[in-house]
Scaffold this active site. Structure first.
Site, PDB file in Angstrom:
ATOM      1  CD  GLN A  50     -38.412 -34.886  -8.134  1.00 33.68           C
ATOM      2  OE1 GLN A  50     -36.996 -34.596  -8.440  1.00 33.68           O
ATOM      3  NE2 GLN A  50     -38.963 -34.236  -7.311  1.00 33.68           N
ATOM      4  CB  CYS A  95     -39.419 -33.113  -2.220  1.00 30.93           C
ATOM      5  SG  CYS A  95     -39.236 -34.385  -3.783  1.00 30.93           S
ATOM      6  CG  LEU A  96     -39.658 -29.158  -7.514  1.00 30.70           C
ATOM      7  CD1 LEU A  96     -38.892 -29.466  -8.782  1.00 30.70           C
ATOM      8  CD2 LEU A  96     -40.502 -28.169  -7.380  1.00 30.70           C
ATOM      9  CD  GLU A 138     -33.123 -33.674  -6.840  1.00 34.93           C
ATOM     10  OE1 GLU A 138     -33.849 -34.518  -7.421  1.00 34.93           O
ATOM     11  OE2 GLU A 138     -33.587 -32.684  -6.165  1.00 34.93           O
TER      12      GLU A 138
HETATM   13  C1  QAP Z   1     -34.135 -31.048  -3.390  1.00 37.03           C
HETATM   14  O1  QAP Z   1     -35.931 -29.522  -3.963  1.00 37.03           O
HETATM   15  C2  QAP Z   1     -33.457 -30.204  -2.106  1.00 37.03           C
HETATM   16  O2  QAP Z   1     -42.686 -27.767  -1.844  1.00 37.03           O
HETATM   17  C3  QAP Z   1     -34.791 -29.891  -4.348  1.00 37.03           C
HETATM   18  O3  QAP Z   1     -44.060 -25.837  -3.168  1.00 37.03           O
HETATM   19  C4  QAP Z   1     -34.132 -29.967  -1.141  1.00 37.03           C
HETATM   20  O4  QAP Z   1     -36.278 -28.068  -5.707  1.00 37.03           O
HETATM   21  C5  QAP Z   1     -32.251 -29.853  -2.376  1.00 37.03           C
HETATM   22  C6  QAP Z   1     -39.998 -26.848  -4.150  1.00 37.03           C
HETATM   23  C7  QAP Z   1     -33.452 -29.263  -0.112  1.00 37.03           C
HETATM   24  C8  QAP Z   1     -31.361 -29.352  -1.505  1.00 37.03           C
HETATM   25  C9  QAP Z   1     -31.988 -29.094  -0.183  1.00 37.03           C
HETATM   26  C10 QAP Z   1     -40.799 -27.413  -3.243  1.00 37.03           C
HETATM   27  C11 QAP Z   1     -40.763 -26.075  -4.911  1.00 37.03           C
HETATM   28  C12 QAP Z   1     -38.883 -27.277  -4.564  1.00 37.03           C
HETATM   29  C13 QAP Z   1     -41.992 -27.130  -2.774  1.00 37.03           C
HETATM   30  C14 QAP Z   1     -36.372 -28.576  -4.658  1.00 37.03           C
HETATM   31  C15 QAP Z   1     -42.878 -26.349  -3.372  1.00 37.03           C
HETATM   32  C16 QAP Z   1     -42.049 -25.426  -4.526  1.00 37.03           C
HETATM   33  C17 QAP Z   1     -37.744 -28.113  -4.039  1.00 37.03           C
HETATM   34 CO    CO Z   2     -37.313 -34.385  -4.394  1.00 43.68          CO
END
Ligand code: QAP
Ligand code: CO
Length: 173
Positions: A50, A95-96, A138
């Site tokens: 990423q 997801c970032l 991940e």
């Molecule tokens: C993956 O996701 C994840 O759209 C990590 O504007 C997802 O950290 C693990 C994020 C769900 C477990 C459950 C997303 C931040 C962060 C965005 C993240 C955003 C700002 C996503």
């Molecule tokens: Co992701």
């Protein structure tokens, strides 16, 4: 080390990451640079790819009951291998690398993971709940898989439409 988060549809996100063989200062510098970026961007998980690093590395920092993410809760996984996949669970994932889009995704409820820490020590972890979901999300990144790939074809088309609109609005704002 200056890092920035690659966003869909960046093709680099489709690359398959390669196993880490050297647990050296370069690896430590990459991990140390990824952590503040993950926190600043409100992430709970971040894979190397990423930020353009095609290595099998990922960070996890699941918020505690107070929503805090202290660094002592940080988990760094190098070369993770998932086994013992059991049960089924659904969670609204984000997801970032796919900003501002969230959708329900099915995952295994509980898993086991064999991985190495930053010094190459072999480690084993059994996970369920949000940690299990985050590890699976991940780990998919290491294979070039994004959570949007798991949507039904009609949901995926809806996503593509909404996301393109969002990108367009971002450009003109
Ligand atoms: C993956 O996701 C994840 O759209 C990590 O504007 C997802 O950290 C693990 C994020 C769900 C477990 C459950 C997303 C931040 C962060 C965005 C993240 C955003 C700002 C996503
Ligand atoms: Co992701």
């Amino acid at each position: 080390m200056h890092l920035k988060i690659l966003e869909y549809p960046d093709k680099t996100l489709r690359e398959k990451s390669v196993a880490v063989e050297k647990f050296d200062a370069l690896l430590h510098n990459m991990l140390d640079a990824m952590y503040p970026l993950m926190i600043q961007t409100n992430g709970i998980g971040l894979a190397g790819i990423q930020v353009g690093i095609t290595k099998r590395i990922l960070l996890l920092n699941i918020p505690d009951e107070d929503g805090e993410q202290p660094k002592e809760n940080l988990i760094e996984m190098i070369n993770p291998v998932i086994s013992n996949k059991k049960g089924e669970t659904t969670y609204q994932e984000g997801c970032l690398s796919v900003p501002s889009f969230y959708e329900d995704i099915n995952r295994f409820e509980s898993i086991s993971v064999n991985y190495q820490d930053r010094d190459g020590n072999t480690t084993f972890l059994e996970a369920d709940g949000l940690l299990s979901i985050a590890i699976q999300h991940e780990h998919d990144h290491l294979e070039g898989i994004l959570f949007i790939d798991k949507l039904s074809s009609s949901r995926r088309r809806k996503f593509e439409k909404e996301y393109k609109k969002m990108l367009k609005e971002k450009k003109t704002s």
